[in-house]
Design a protein around this motif. Structure first.
Motif, PDB file in Angstrom:
ATOM      1  N   ASP A   1      46.006  -6.977  53.472  1.00 26.47           N
ATOM      2  CA  ASP A   1      45.767  -5.642  52.927  1.00 26.47           C
ATOM      3  C   ASP A   1      46.159  -5.597  51.453  1.00 26.47           C
ATOM      4  N   VAL A   2      46.333  -6.774  50.847  1.00 21.62           N
ATOM      5  CA  VAL A   2      46.610  -6.868  49.418  1.00 21.62           C
ATOM      6  C   VAL A   2      45.288  -6.734  48.657  1.00 21.62           C
ATOM      7  N   ASP A   3      45.283  -5.908  47.613  1.00 17.81           N
ATOM      8  CA  ASP A   3      44.062  -5.747  46.826  1.00 17.81           C
ATOM      9  C   ASP A   3      44.284  -6.065  45.351  1.00 17.81           C
ATOM     10  N   ASP A   4      45.424  -6.667  45.011  1.00 16.27           N
ATOM     11  CA  ASP A   4      45.715  -7.044  43.636  1.00 16.27           C
ATOM     12  C   ASP A   4      44.934  -8.316  43.302  1.00 16.27           C
ATOM     13  N   PRO A   5      43.960  -8.270  42.389  1.00 13.93           N
ATOM     14  CA  PRO A   5      43.143  -9.454  42.080  1.00 13.93           C
ATOM     15  C   PRO A   5      43.974 -10.632  41.584  1.00 13.93           C
ATOM     16  N   ALA A   6      45.024 -10.358  40.798  1.00 13.51           N
ATOM     17  CA  ALA A   6      45.844 -11.453  40.266  1.00 13.51           C
ATOM     18  C   ALA A   6      46.571 -12.181  41.389  1.00 13.51           C
TER      19      ALA A   6
ATOM     20  N   ALA B   1      44.654 -17.964  46.221  1.00 15.29           N
ATOM     21  CA  ALA B   1      43.488 -18.810  46.468  1.00 15.29           C
ATOM     22  C   ALA B   1      43.663 -20.169  45.811  1.00 15.29           C
ATOM     23  N   ARG B   2      44.177 -20.172  44.584  1.00 16.86           N
ATOM     24  CA  ARG B   2      44.390 -21.447  43.903  1.00 16.86           C
ATOM     25  C   ARG B   2      45.437 -22.284  44.636  1.00 16.86           C
ATOM     26  N   ALA B   3      46.526 -21.651  45.071  1.00 18.93           N
ATOM     27  CA  ALA B   3      47.572 -22.381  45.788  1.00 18.93           C
ATOM     28  C   ALA B   3      47.034 -22.994  47.075  1.00 18.93           C
ATOM     29  N   ALA B   4      46.195 -22.242  47.796  1.00 16.48           N
ATOM     30  CA  ALA B   4      45.639 -22.756  49.049  1.00 16.48           C
ATOM     31  C   ALA B   4      44.651 -23.889  48.798  1.00 16.48           C
ATOM     32  N   GLU B   5      43.849 -23.766  47.743  1.00 13.60           N
ATOM     33  CA  GLU B   5      42.882 -24.812  47.412  1.00 13.60           C
ATOM     34  C   GLU B   5      43.583 -26.104  46.997  1.00 13.60           C
ATOM     35  N   GLU B   6      44.684 -25.971  46.266  1.00 14.50           N
ATOM     36  CA  GLU B   6      45.364 -27.144  45.719  1.00 14.50           C
ATOM     37  C   GLU B   6      46.336 -27.794  46.693  1.00 14.50           C
ATOM     38  N   ALA B   7      46.684 -27.106  47.782  1.00 15.09           N
ATOM     39  CA  ALA B   7      47.773 -27.577  48.637  1.00 15.09           C
ATOM     40  C   ALA B   7      47.546 -29.002  49.140  1.00 15.09           C
ATOM     41  N   GLU B   8      46.364 -29.278  49.684  1.00 18.29           N
ATOM     42  CA  GLU B   8      46.120 -30.608  50.252  1.00 18.29           C
ATOM     43  C   GLU B   8      46.088 -31.701  49.184  1.00 18.29           C
ATOM     44  N   PRO B   9      45.294 -31.563  48.109  1.00 20.13           N
ATOM     45  CA  PRO B   9      45.328 -32.624  47.091  1.00 20.13           C
ATOM     46  C   PRO B   9      46.686 -32.781  46.434  1.00 20.13           C
ATOM     47  N   LEU B  10      47.432 -31.693  46.281  1.00 17.53           N
ATOM     48  CA  LEU B  10      48.772 -31.782  45.711  1.00 17.53           C
ATOM     49  C   LEU B  10      49.697 -32.560  46.638  1.00 17.53           C
ATOM     50  N   TYR B  11      49.617 -32.277  47.931  1.00 15.77           N
ATOM     51  CA  TYR B  11      50.442 -32.973  48.921  1.00 15.77           C
ATOM     52  C   TYR B  11      50.110 -34.465  48.940  1.00 15.77           C
ATOM     53  N   LEU B  12      48.816 -34.785  48.966  1.00 15.03           N
ATOM     54  CA  LEU B  12      48.400 -36.193  48.988  1.00 15.03           C
ATOM     55  C   LEU B  12      48.913 -36.936  47.757  1.00 15.03           C
ATOM     56  N   SER B  13      48.808 -36.308  46.600  1.00 18.10           N
ATOM     57  CA  SER B  13      49.208 -36.955  45.362  1.00 18.10           C
ATOM     58  C   SER B  13      50.721 -37.108  45.266  1.00 18.10           C
ATOM     59  N   ARG B  14      51.455 -36.110  45.728  1.00 20.02           N
ATOM     60  CA  ARG B  14      52.912 -36.125  45.559  1.00 20.02           C
ATOM     61  C   ARG B  14      53.596 -37.062  46.547  1.00 20.02           C
ATOM     62  N   TYR B  15      53.138 -37.078  47.800  1.00 20.07           N
ATOM     63  CA  TYR B  15      53.848 -37.835  48.834  1.00 20.07           C
ATOM     64  C   TYR B  15      53.093 -39.076  49.311  1.00 20.07           C
ATOM     65  N   GLY B  16      51.847 -39.228  48.918  1.00 27.78           N
ATOM     66  CA  GLY B  16      51.109 -40.436  49.251  1.00 27.78           C
ATOM     67  C   GLY B  16      50.821 -40.614  50.725  1.00 27.78           C
ATOM     68  N   LEU B  17      50.638 -39.491  51.451  1.00 26.52           N
ATOM     69  CA  LEU B  17      50.418 -39.564  52.890  1.00 26.52           C
ATOM     70  C   LEU B  17      49.045 -39.012  53.257  1.00 26.52           C
ATOM     71  N   PRO B  18      48.317 -39.679  54.134  1.00 24.71           N
ATOM     72  CA  PRO B  18      47.054 -39.115  54.615  1.00 24.71           C
ATOM     73  C   PRO B  18      47.326 -37.972  55.577  1.00 24.71           C
ATOM     74  N   LEU B  19      46.354 -37.081  55.711  1.00 25.71           N
ATOM     75  CA  LEU B  19      46.472 -35.931  56.596  1.00 25.71           C
ATOM     76  C   LEU B  19      45.555 -36.118  57.792  1.00 25.71           C
ATOM     77  N   ARG B  20      46.061 -35.769  58.952  1.00 22.86           N
ATOM     78  CA  ARG B  20      45.252 -35.900  60.163  1.00 22.86           C
ATOM     79  C   ARG B  20      44.454 -34.615  60.390  1.00 22.86           C
ATOM     80  N   GLY B  21      43.148 -34.762  60.554  1.00 21.29           N
ATOM     81  CA  GLY B  21      42.299 -33.612  60.834  1.00 21.29           C
ATOM     82  C   GLY B  21      42.212 -32.658  59.653  1.00 21.29           C
ATOM     83  N   GLY B  22      41.597 -31.511  59.892  1.00 24.40           N
ATOM     84  CA  GLY B  22      41.446 -30.502  58.853  1.00 24.40           C
ATOM     85  C   GLY B  22      42.297 -29.283  59.121  1.00 24.40           C
ATOM     86  N   ALA B  23      42.391 -28.415  58.120  1.00 26.47           N
ATOM     87  CA  ALA B  23      43.144 -27.172  58.271  1.00 26.47           C
ATOM     88  C   ALA B  23      42.430 -26.270  59.273  1.00 26.47           C
ATOM     89  N   ALA B  24      43.202 -25.563  60.099  1.00 27.55           N
ATOM     90  CA  ALA B  24      42.605 -24.675  61.098  1.00 27.55           C
ATOM     91  C   ALA B  24      43.377 -23.369  61.235  1.00 27.55           C
TER      92      ALA B  24
END
Length: 414
Positions: free
Chosen positions: A152-157, A163-186
């Protein structure tokens, strides 16, 4: 011909007991047989985050299977089975106490098998209905990166930062810890505009009721609040922290000790992807706010000040004892904030190129992802340094970072 049939049947039987086998996981990604492999996993894998535990009315031997989560951080109805002595990461291999064998033992035995990474978990329908009921205003359904979103948040900022944090989470995790991820986000994210609405949901979970959390995960849900007037840059790190718990589950498994699970989550919260898609630590100065007599430290900077002060006064927890803490002790006040800070800055130190431990720590994480131990002795062996030596260097690192950031002493009056 008969030998081939027997071998095939034996192979199939083995796979039903090992649906997490790398061969099956790889096949699930193939274009032709992937659908069949995923159906096989769906049939034979236990529900994500759970371990089968027998329950039955008193006096009955035959039991009904029910699934109870094991060490999924900030999940209610917590249940922990006694692990094998050689590994603190274990779950029961048997899913029934029914006496199939003449000696009364379960059909698959009572030994423990390592907890391995699990794919993303879809939100539990009952808990989705419950979480929806706490919104002050009718929520909007949309997406945040690969995750479903109700808010129910309507603040565009705020929404753009999330949205940026969610988009970057997986590539950031892979780059920082060097671990593959099993399956996709659900999973599904519930972002509340008002803190009071989030607290009402939090109060429904006995295990985290009353904790000073700003978000939590469990049962395929991520819940957090934006708050009235909170800056977007203060909300996005909370989302990165909570998503790190989901990524830990997909990369390392659900049965992590709190120092590692929370340490990685707090560490990831303080990083973003730079233009070259490499991890970039958020400037510590950005976590300090001084407005007249109001002085506020947030996130990694607040943890750094608290930890540096504890080290200076001799009240910081010894690292081996921190690593061995169970969840209840880890989150018990008044030491909880110090435990979080020490865990995060331990992970950050071990990943710092200057520490000389980065490659060894990432190798340790890969062993953990294959079911390896996560105790103090396991990490000490991985670093190939005795704990007194590691701890002394870590304390110097924390003190140097605190000095450079200008924290570690009493804040200004007010």
């Amino acid at each position: 011909m008969l030998a081939s049939l027997v071998a095939g049947a034996a192979g199939f039987a083995w796979l039903t007991r090992h649906p997490e086998a790398p061969a099956v996981a790889s096949a699930a990604e193939w274009p032709v047989v992937g659908a069949a492999a995923r159906r096989f996993q769906a049939r034979w894998l236990p529900p994500p985050g759970g371990v089968a535990v027998g329950t039955a009315p008193a006096g009955e031997l035959s039991v009904t299977r029910t699934w109870i989560p094991v060490r999924e951080v900030e999940v209610e109805d917590f249940f922990e089975l006694p692990p094998r002595r050689e590994s603190p990461r274990a779950m029961a291999w048997s899913d029934s106490f029914e006496p199939w064998h003449g000696d009364g033992s379960p059909p698959l035995g009572t030994d423990a098998a390592p907890v391995l990474p699990l794919p993303g978990r879809r939100a539990d329908p009952d808990r989705v209905v419950e979480a929806l009921g706490f919104f002050a205003d009718p929520p909007v359904a949309s997406r945040l990166g690969p995750y479903s979103l109700f808010t129910d948040v309507d603040d565009p900022a705020v929404l753009a930062a999330m949205a940026r944090a969610a988009e970057e989470a997986e590539p950031l995790y892979l780059s920082r810890y060097g671990l593959p991820l099993r399956g996709g986000a659900a999973e599904t994210i519930f972002l509340y505009r008002r803190e009071v609405d989030y607290r009402a949901l939090q109060a429904r979970s006995e295990r985290i009721r009353g904790l000073s959390s700003r978000g939590h995960v469990g049962w395929g849900l991520v819940a957090l609040y934006a708050g009235e007037g909170r800056a977007a840059q203060a909300v996005a790190p909370v989302l990165r922290h909570e998503l790190a718990h989901l990524l830990n589950r997909r990369a390392l498994g659900p049965a992590l000790p709190p120092w590692l699970d929370e340490g990685i989550a707090d560490d990831l919260a303080a990083f973003e992807l730079d233009a070259s898609l490499a991890p970039l630590e958020s400037p510590l100065e950005s976590l300090r706010t001084v407005e007249g007599e109001r002085y506020e430290l947030r996130g990694a900077l607040a943890g750094l000040e608290r930890l540096a002060a504890a080290i200076a006064t001799g009240s910081a927890p010894p690292l081996p004892s921190l690593i061995e803490l169970d969840w209840t002790t880890f989150v018990t006040e008044p030491a909880a904030a110090l435990h979080y800070a020490a865990s995060a800055w331990l992970v950050r130190y071990l990943l710092d190129e200057a520490s000389g431990h980065r490659l060894a720590f990432r190798a340790f994480l890969r062993r953990v992802s294959r079911g390896g131990g996560v105790g103090a002795s396991d990490l000490e062996a991985a670093l190939a340094r005795p704990w007194p030596e590691v701890e002394e260097a870590w304390r110097r690192y924390v003190a140097a970072r605190a000095s450079a950031a200008g924290v570690g002493f009493a804040p200004p009056a007010g």
